[in-house]
Design a protein around this motif. Structure first.
Motif, PDB file in Angstrom:
ATOM      1  N   GLU A 167       6.466  12.710  -0.726  1.00 13.42           N
ATOM      2  CA  GLU A 167       6.291  11.315  -1.110  1.00 13.42           C
ATOM      3  C   GLU A 167       7.590  10.523  -0.969  1.00 13.42           C
ATOM      4  OE1 GLU A 167       3.318  10.188  -2.492  1.00 13.42           O
ATOM      5  OE2 GLU A 167       2.264  12.081  -2.737  1.00 13.42           O
ATOM      6  N   LEU A 171       8.237   7.006   1.180  1.00 11.90           N
ATOM      7  CA  LEU A 171       8.662   5.784   0.497  1.00 11.90           C
ATOM      8  C   LEU A 171       9.934   5.237   1.125  1.00 11.90           C
ATOM      9  CD1 LEU A 171      10.200   4.167  -1.914  1.00 11.90           C
ATOM     10  CD2 LEU A 171       7.717   4.030  -1.863  1.00 11.90           C
ATOM     11  N   THR A 174       9.310   3.452   4.383  1.00 15.57           N
ATOM     12  CA  THR A 174       8.690   2.137   4.202  1.00 15.57           C
ATOM     13  C   THR A 174       9.718   1.078   3.839  1.00 15.57           C
ATOM     14  OG1 THR A 174       6.661   3.222   3.465  1.00 15.57           O
ATOM     15  CG2 THR A 174       6.909   0.893   2.930  1.00 15.57           C
ATOM     16  N   ARG A 188       7.666  -3.159  -5.930  1.00 15.04           N
ATOM     17  CA  ARG A 188       6.677  -2.078  -5.821  1.00 15.04           C
ATOM     18  C   ARG A 188       5.750  -2.145  -7.016  1.00 15.04           C
ATOM     19  NH1 ARG A 188       7.449   3.044  -8.111  1.00 15.04           N
ATOM     20  NH2 ARG A 188       5.707   4.435  -7.671  1.00 15.04           N
ATOM     21  N   ARG A 201       7.957   8.879  -6.387  1.00 14.64           N
ATOM     22  CA  ARG A 201       8.035   7.634  -5.621  1.00 14.64           C
ATOM     23  C   ARG A 201       9.015   6.657  -6.273  1.00 14.64           C
ATOM     24  NH1 ARG A 201       1.598   6.371  -4.309  1.00 14.64           N
ATOM     25  NH2 ARG A 201       1.143   8.348  -3.272  1.00 14.64           N
ATOM     26  N   ILE A 247       5.212  -3.260  -2.053  1.00 11.90           N
ATOM     27  CA  ILE A 247       4.605  -1.973  -1.703  1.00 11.90           C
ATOM     28  C   ILE A 247       3.685  -1.574  -2.855  1.00 11.90           C
ATOM     29  CG2 ILE A 247       5.045   0.449  -1.132  1.00 11.90           C
ATOM     30  CD1 ILE A 247       7.944  -0.450  -0.401  1.00 11.90           C
ATOM     31  N   ASP A 249       0.969   1.264  -4.648  1.00 12.76           N
ATOM     32  CA  ASP A 249       0.757   2.707  -4.681  1.00 12.76           C
ATOM     33  C   ASP A 249      -0.639   3.141  -4.263  1.00 12.76           C
ATOM     34  OD1 ASP A 249       3.314   3.458  -5.289  1.00 12.76           O
ATOM     35  OD2 ASP A 249       2.818   4.513  -7.132  1.00 12.76           O
ATOM     36  N   ASN A 250      -1.557   2.217  -4.052  1.00  9.67           N
ATOM     37  CA  ASN A 250      -2.825   2.579  -3.410  1.00  9.67           C
ATOM     38  C   ASN A 250      -3.421   1.365  -2.709  1.00  9.67           C
ATOM     39  OD1 ASN A 250      -4.091   1.078  -5.435  1.00  9.67           O
ATOM     40  ND2 ASN A 250      -5.510   2.704  -6.030  1.00  9.67           N
ATOM     41  N   TRP A 277      -0.270   2.103   0.113  1.00  8.42           N
ATOM     42  CA  TRP A 277      -0.204   3.562   0.220  1.00  8.42           C
ATOM     43  C   TRP A 277      -1.626   4.099   0.364  1.00  8.42           C
ATOM     44  CZ3 TRP A 277       4.812   5.785  -1.065  1.00  8.42           C
ATOM     45  CH2 TRP A 277       4.903   7.149  -0.766  1.00  8.42           C
ATOM     46  N   ASP A 278      -1.749   5.201   1.124  1.00  6.70           N
ATOM     47  CA  ASP A 278      -3.029   5.849   1.428  1.00  6.70           C
ATOM     48  C   ASP A 278      -3.935   4.935   2.243  1.00  6.70           C
ATOM     49  OD1 ASP A 278      -2.490   8.333   0.300  1.00  6.70           O
ATOM     50  OD2 ASP A 278      -3.056   7.657  -1.688  1.00  6.70           O
ATOM     51  N   LEU A 293       0.660   3.275   4.622  1.00  2.24           N
ATOM     52  CA  LEU A 293       1.105   4.660   4.740  1.00  2.24           C
ATOM     53  C   LEU A 293      -0.136   5.539   4.741  1.00  2.24           C
ATOM     54  CD1 LEU A 293       4.053   4.506   2.226  1.00  2.24           C
ATOM     55  CD2 LEU A 293       4.246   5.475   4.523  1.00  2.24           C
ATOM     56  N   ALA A 325       3.128  11.352   4.872  1.00  6.00           N
ATOM     57  CA  ALA A 325       2.431  10.114   5.244  1.00  6.00           C
ATOM     58  C   ALA A 325       3.285   9.315   6.225  1.00  6.00           C
ATOM     59  CB  ALA A 325       2.153   9.284   3.994  1.00  6.00           C
TER      60      ALA A 325
END
Length: 339
Positions: A167, A171, A174, A188, A201, A247, A249-250, A277-278, A293, A325
């Motif tokens: 992870e 990060l 990015t 973030r 992260r 950014i 986290d999902n 993310w994801d 990501l 990722a």
């Protein structure tokens, strides 16, 4: 119609109940021809051994368990877990294993589920998700000697096997990408702070921002839902020195953040760049499509399932590092507009 019993199978096969038990559990004591005849009769009348009988005989359950301490409403909208489970199921079904899924309220309830499953021989092993730094589930599973694989890490898994992804490296990549575009005020929106991967992260974000001299970087916490992601975004975009890039986290929170930015009259990516993310299909259905990501989450689940089946079989296992990722730039990121 009453449930068929072992006595029904024995009567139709013309053998004793003990012979039926030997045949169904793969034990010696009956010829192969008799075993196949008993199995065919059991299948014909729909008989299967009860969990109590499996416990007494030592037979395997041919099932593995996954207990999730997440609100059911979050699981229904977050693509990550659906993709992870699809990968797990694909690998398990190929080996004639089933997945038992249960949503629990907290770690105490989760540990209680493990104890019940193992005592009743309902599962042969379990997956552990959402690892925490000091996770009470790890010593509990070690004490039970219940085969288990942690989906997460590295570290904090005790003697349990695990599957993990880097992870911190993802990060850092990015943030470096956004800095290369010209961004200096990067925020973030993180997930649940108690989770180990969130901590990893967060530490990586602090480290890379410090290394690159981003003094105005900030992390705010959320819970992966769109509602909380939207609230966090409003707070960030209402501040005097609002960020030029965020950014998330999902993907669910990122999409909510995009909606808030547009609601507040900001253009994405001119006024605000967004990274999720994801990566998921959701990221490509919005306008502009989200830079994200991504990694192969179904493959991640399949690798975890293979690890668990090895543990169940008594094969040597340890930590497995999966792919990191990678960043896919799309229309939600660009150099910041000069203000």
């Amino acid at each position: 119609m009453k449930r068929p019993t072992i006595a029904d199978v024995a009567r139709r096969a013309g053998v004793s109940k003990g012979a039926v038990s030997y045949a169904l559990n793969g034990q010696r004591g009956v010829s192969e021809a008799t075993r196949q005849r008993i199995l065919a009769i059991a299948a014909e009348i729909g008989f299967s051994p009860s969990s109590a009988a499996r416990a007494l005989s030592g037979a395997t359950a041919k099932a593995v368990g996954l207990a999730l301490c997440r609100p059911a409403r979050i699981l229904g909208i977050e693509p990550f877990f659906m993709e992870l489970i699809s990968g797990v199921e694909a690998e398990l079904s190929a080996r004639s294993y089933a997945l038992t899924l249960q949503v629990v309220a907290d770690q105490d309830a989760e540990i209680a589920v493990y104890r019940r499953w193992w005592a009743e021989r309902r599962v042969d092993g379990v997956f552990v998700c959402d690892l925490r730094t000091e996770d009470r589930r790890v010593p509990a599973l070690e004490e039970l000697q219940l085969p288990a694989v942690v989906i997460g890490g590295p570290g904090h898994t005790g003697s349990l096997a695990n599957v993990w992804s880097d992870e911190a490296a993802a990060l850092a990549e990015t943030v470096e990408y956004l800095v290369a575009l010209g961004h200096r005020r990067i925020a973030r929106v993180g997930g649940l702070p108690a989770l180990l991967h969130t901590e990893i992260r967060s530490d990586a974000f602090t480290e890379v921002c410090g290394r690159l001299g981003l003094d105005e970087s900030v992390t705010v916490w959320s819970d992966y839902t769109g509602e909380e992601g939207a609230r966090a975004t409003r707070r960030l975009l209402s501040s005097p020195n609002r960020p030029t890039a965020v950014i998330y986290d999902n993907d669910v929170m990122a999409i909510a953040g995009l909606s808030v930015a547009q609601e507040m009259g900001l253009q994405v990516p001119g006024d605000l760049s967004i990274v999720a993310w994801d990566d998921s299909p959701l990221c490509q259905l919005v306008h502009p499509p989200l830079t994200a990501l991504g990694r192969d989450i179904p493959a991640y689940g399949a690798h975890a399932a293979r690890q668990l089946l090895r543990v169940i079989a008594g094969e040597p296992t340890g930590g497995l590092q999966d792919e990191t990722a990678h960043l896919t730039p799309r229309g939600s990121t660009a150099p910041p507009r000069v203000r």
